[in-house]
Design a protein around this motif. Structure first.
Motif, PDB file in Angstrom:
ATOM      1  N   ARG A 124       0.846  -1.208   0.000  1.00  0.00           N
ATOM      2  CA  ARG A 124       0.000   0.000   0.000  1.00  0.00           C
ATOM      3  C   ARG A 124       0.873   1.246   0.000  1.00  0.00           C
ATOM      4  NH1 ARG A 124      -3.339  -2.508   4.247  1.00  0.00           N
ATOM      5  NH2 ARG A 124      -2.374  -1.028   5.673  1.00  0.00           N
ATOM      6  N   CYS A 125       1.942   1.234   0.786  1.00  0.00           N
ATOM      7  CA  CYS A 125       2.859   2.380   0.816  1.00  0.00           C
ATOM      8  C   CYS A 125       3.504   2.594  -0.547  1.00  0.00           C
ATOM      9  CB  CYS A 125       3.939   2.173   1.878  1.00  0.00           C
ATOM     10  SG  CYS A 125       3.297   2.238   3.554  1.00  0.00           S
ATOM     11  N   THR A 126       3.878   1.498  -1.209  1.00  0.00           N
ATOM     12  CA  THR A 126       4.461   1.601  -2.546  1.00  0.00           C
ATOM     13  C   THR A 126       3.453   2.193  -3.518  1.00  0.00           C
ATOM     14  OG1 THR A 126       5.869  -0.307  -2.106  1.00  0.00           O
ATOM     15  CG2 THR A 126       5.542   0.295  -4.417  1.00  0.00           C
ATOM     16  N   LEU A 127       2.206   1.744  -3.427  1.00  0.00           N
ATOM     17  CA  LEU A 127       1.178   2.270  -4.327  1.00  0.00           C
ATOM     18  C   LEU A 127       0.936   3.756  -4.085  1.00  0.00           C
ATOM     19  CD1 LEU A 127      -1.449  -0.633  -4.252  1.00  0.00           C
ATOM     20  CD2 LEU A 127       0.076  -0.018  -6.136  1.00  0.00           C
ATOM     21  N   LEU A 173      -8.443  -0.887  -8.869  1.00  0.00           N
ATOM     22  CA  LEU A 173      -7.389   0.019  -8.424  1.00  0.00           C
ATOM     23  C   LEU A 173      -7.072   1.121  -9.432  1.00  0.00           C
ATOM     24  CD1 LEU A 173      -4.862  -2.472  -6.794  1.00  0.00           C
ATOM     25  CD2 LEU A 173      -6.182  -0.723  -5.622  1.00  0.00           C
ATOM     26  N   HIS A 174      -7.131   0.820 -10.725  1.00  0.00           N
ATOM     27  CA  HIS A 174      -6.791   1.857 -11.698  1.00  0.00           C
ATOM     28  C   HIS A 174      -7.933   2.852 -11.803  1.00  0.00           C
ATOM     29  CE1 HIS A 174      -8.855  -1.046 -14.346  1.00  0.00           C
ATOM     30  NE2 HIS A 174      -9.153  -0.020 -15.112  1.00  0.00           N
ATOM     31  N   MET A 220      -0.243   3.538 -14.610  1.00  0.00           N
ATOM     32  CA  MET A 220      -1.653   3.145 -14.578  1.00  0.00           C
ATOM     33  C   MET A 220      -2.025   2.213 -15.730  1.00  0.00           C
ATOM     34  SD  MET A 220      -3.054   4.112 -11.948  1.00  0.00           S
ATOM     35  CE  MET A 220      -2.384   4.997 -10.574  1.00  0.00           C
ATOM     36  N   GLY A 221      -1.354   2.355 -16.852  1.00  0.00           N
ATOM     37  CA  GLY A 221      -1.629   1.456 -17.971  1.00  0.00           C
ATOM     38  C   GLY A 221      -1.276   0.016 -17.608  1.00  0.00           C
ATOM     39  N   THR A 222      -0.145  -0.168 -16.948  1.00  0.00           N
ATOM     40  CA  THR A 222       0.268  -1.510 -16.519  1.00  0.00           C
ATOM     41  C   THR A 222      -0.699  -2.056 -15.482  1.00  0.00           C
ATOM     42  OG1 THR A 222       2.580  -0.925 -16.920  1.00  0.00           O
ATOM     43  CG2 THR A 222       2.172  -2.839 -15.541  1.00  0.00           C
ATOM     44  N   LEU A 223      -1.066  -1.212 -14.522  1.00  0.00           N
ATOM     45  CA  LEU A 223      -2.004  -1.620 -13.484  1.00  0.00           C
ATOM     46  C   LEU A 223      -3.351  -2.025 -14.096  1.00  0.00           C
ATOM     47  CD1 LEU A 223      -2.342  -1.870 -10.403  1.00  0.00           C
ATOM     48  CD2 LEU A 223      -3.229   0.461 -10.415  1.00  0.00           C
ATOM     49  N   GLU A 224      -3.805  -1.238 -15.054  1.00  0.00           N
ATOM     50  CA  GLU A 224      -5.079  -1.537 -15.716  1.00  0.00           C
ATOM     51  C   GLU A 224      -5.010  -2.865 -16.473  1.00  0.00           C
ATOM     52  OE1 GLU A 224      -8.224   0.438 -18.908  1.00  0.00           O
ATOM     53  OE2 GLU A 224      -6.360   1.489 -18.433  1.00  0.00           O
ATOM     54  N   VAL A 225      -3.923  -3.095 -17.185  1.00  0.00           N
ATOM     55  CA  VAL A 225      -3.767  -4.341 -17.948  1.00  0.00           C
ATOM     56  C   VAL A 225      -3.771  -5.538 -17.000  1.00  0.00           C
ATOM     57  CG1 VAL A 225      -2.112  -5.690 -19.324  1.00  0.00           C
ATOM     58  CG2 VAL A 225      -2.608  -3.320 -19.949  1.00  0.00           C
TER      59      VAL A 225
END
Length: 192
Positions: free
Chosen positions: A104-107, A187-188, A114-119
């Protein structure tokens, strides 16, 4: 007729087993068992006699049918029921709290692609929505992508693990439940 005598004989055995005390005056008799009630119920005796008068093959068919009937409510209960609306564990806040504190701290701290997170989220959604009991396996050399996938999995209540496989890093993701119910919000930010 012979079954009636057998039933009565079993009843006398049952009645004698109800009293376990040595002294008859202090004997505490248990309430009738389901077996005793079945032996006293004419309808149950008739059903039992009908079953016993069938061939072994017919008895087997009846037992298979009854087993299927018993399984039906269990199968219905095991089917995926969307509890996100009624159960607080599926709220976005609770889903976010499932993520390890360090992740969570890293996020929060880093500039997240965000593109990577979304994928990654879309890949987990599409995979586990179609086959919730399967195992997702991916070769991921990028440690930051593995970190993001671990966070996504924790958010979606999936179990993930990294391991070495033929000199490369492999990610394995499994759903620990019978069905897959993703959080309402992802998350995204484009899912919000």
């Amino acid at each position: 007729m012979k079954y009636l005598f057998a039933d009565r004989y079993l009843m006398t055995l049952l009645e004698s087993d109800d009293c376990v005390a040595d002294d008859v005056d202090t004997c505490i008799c248990a309430s009738p068992s389901i077996f005793a009630e079945a032996c006293n119920n004419e309808m149950y005796i008739e059903i039992w006699n009908d079953f016993m008068n069938r061939s072994g093959e017919e008895q087997e068919k009846v037992l298979v049918y009854l087993e299927k009937e018993v399984r039906k409510p269990r199968e219905k209960a095991n089917k995926c029921k969307d509890k996100r609306i009624e159960h607080p564990a599926y709220s976005p806040e609770e889903c976010y709290q499932r993520i390890q504190r360090s992740l969570r701290c890293t996020l929060k701290r880093r500039q997240i692609p965000m593109g990577t997170l979304e994928v990654l989220e879309e890949e987990m959604l599409s995979f586990f929505s179609v086959s919730p009991e399967s195992v997702y396996i991916a070769m991921m050399e990028n440690s930051y992508q593995r970190l993001l996938l671990h966070a996504v999995c924790q958010y979606m209540d999936l179990a993930s693990a990294s391991s070495n496989f033929e000199g490369k890093r492999q990610m394995r993701v499994v759903n620990r439940k019978w069905c897959f119910c993703p959080p309402e919000l992802l998350l995204h930010p484009t899912s919000r």
